[in-house]
Scaffold this motif. Structure first.
Motif, PDB file in Angstrom:
ATOM      1  N   MET A  75      68.538  61.457  54.622  1.00 35.28           N
ATOM      2  CA  MET A  75      67.219  61.118  55.160  1.00 35.28           C
ATOM      3  C   MET A  75      66.717  59.810  54.562  1.00 35.28           C
ATOM      4  N   LYS A  76      66.943  59.595  53.276  1.00 35.35           N
ATOM      5  CA  LYS A  76      66.519  58.344  52.640  1.00 35.35           C
ATOM      6  C   LYS A  76      67.199  57.139  53.268  1.00 35.35           C
ATOM      7  N   ILE A  91      63.486  67.280  66.235  1.00 38.09           N
ATOM      8  CA  ILE A  91      63.065  68.684  66.313  1.00 38.09           C
ATOM      9  C   ILE A  91      64.039  69.477  67.181  1.00 38.09           C
ATOM     10  N   ALA A  92      64.585  68.839  68.205  1.00 28.80           N
ATOM     11  CA  ALA A  92      65.555  69.507  69.087  1.00 28.80           C
ATOM     12  C   ALA A  92      66.880  69.749  68.372  1.00 28.80           C
ATOM     13  N   ASN A  93      67.318  68.770  67.555  1.00 27.33           N
ATOM     14  CA  ASN A  93      68.615  68.900  66.888  1.00 27.33           C
ATOM     15  C   ASN A  93      68.655  67.966  65.672  1.00 27.33           C
ATOM     16  N   PRO A  94      68.161  68.435  64.529  1.00 28.57           N
ATOM     17  CA  PRO A  94      68.087  67.565  63.345  1.00 28.57           C
ATOM     18  C   PRO A  94      69.430  66.983  62.915  1.00 28.57           C
ATOM     19  N   GLU A  95      70.469  67.760  63.013  1.00 29.47           N
ATOM     20  CA  GLU A  95      71.785  67.309  62.544  1.00 29.47           C
ATOM     21  C   GLU A  95      72.322  66.154  63.389  1.00 29.47           C
ATOM     22  N   ASN A 101      71.182  66.126  56.762  1.00 29.57           N
ATOM     23  CA  ASN A 101      69.809  66.385  56.319  1.00 29.57           C
ATOM     24  C   ASN A 101      69.716  67.766  55.660  1.00 29.57           C
ATOM     25  N   ASN A 102      68.591  68.060  55.053  1.00 26.82           N
ATOM     26  CA  ASN A 102      68.395  69.345  54.369  1.00 26.82           C
ATOM     27  C   ASN A 102      67.593  70.360  55.179  1.00 26.82           C
ATOM     28  N   MET A 103      67.653  70.295  56.487  1.00 24.68           N
ATOM     29  CA  MET A 103      66.851  71.178  57.331  1.00 24.68           C
ATOM     30  C   MET A 103      67.484  72.550  57.554  1.00 24.68           C
TER      31      MET A 103
END
Length: 126
Positions: A75-76, A91-95, A101-103
């Motif tokens: 993310m950084k 929001i639909a697909n963070p990856e 990412n850490n979601m």
């Protein structure tokens, strides 16, 4: 007669008060969608970081830049500023948007209508 006039004035006053935008609850569907999908980890209050960073004024913020939060290196290093389109995709697909990412375990929100409500809620400047 006097009582009737007083009653009509009271009813009129109540009707006026209820027609005020401050008296009626605003459309809470965005907040409800946020609460259902995001609030487990995120808050919208400035400085209120939880498992995830606070999302106060997320639109216009550089990804991974909130100083009080320990973001993943992915993310950084994302290299973009959050806008409505980027939030919708994330929001639909963070990856897909920020691999690594850490979601997790959040896998995304398929409802475009709910994503739109959440983004409108966040865009209100909360």
């Amino acid at each position: 007669m006097r009582n009737r006039v007083l009653m009509m004035m009271a009813v009129g006053g109540i009707a006026y008060a209820l027609s005020s935008p401050f008296a009626l609850p605003q459309d809470a569907s965005g907040q409800q969608a946020f609460n259902n999908s995001c609030r487990t980890c995120h808050m919208v209050r400035e400085g209120d970081n939880r498992l995830g960073p606070n999302l106060h004024k997320i639109i216009g913020r550089k990804a991974g830049s909130l100083p009080e939060y320990a973001f993943s290196s992915a993310m950084k290093e994302a290299g973009f500023v959050w806008d409505e389109e980027k939030l919708d995709r994330f929001i639909a697909n963070p990856e897909e948007v920020v691999p690594g990412n850490n979601m997790k375990p959040y896998g995304g929100l398929s409802s475009s209508e709910d994503r739109k409500k959440i983004i409108a809620f966040l865009a209100e400047g909360r």
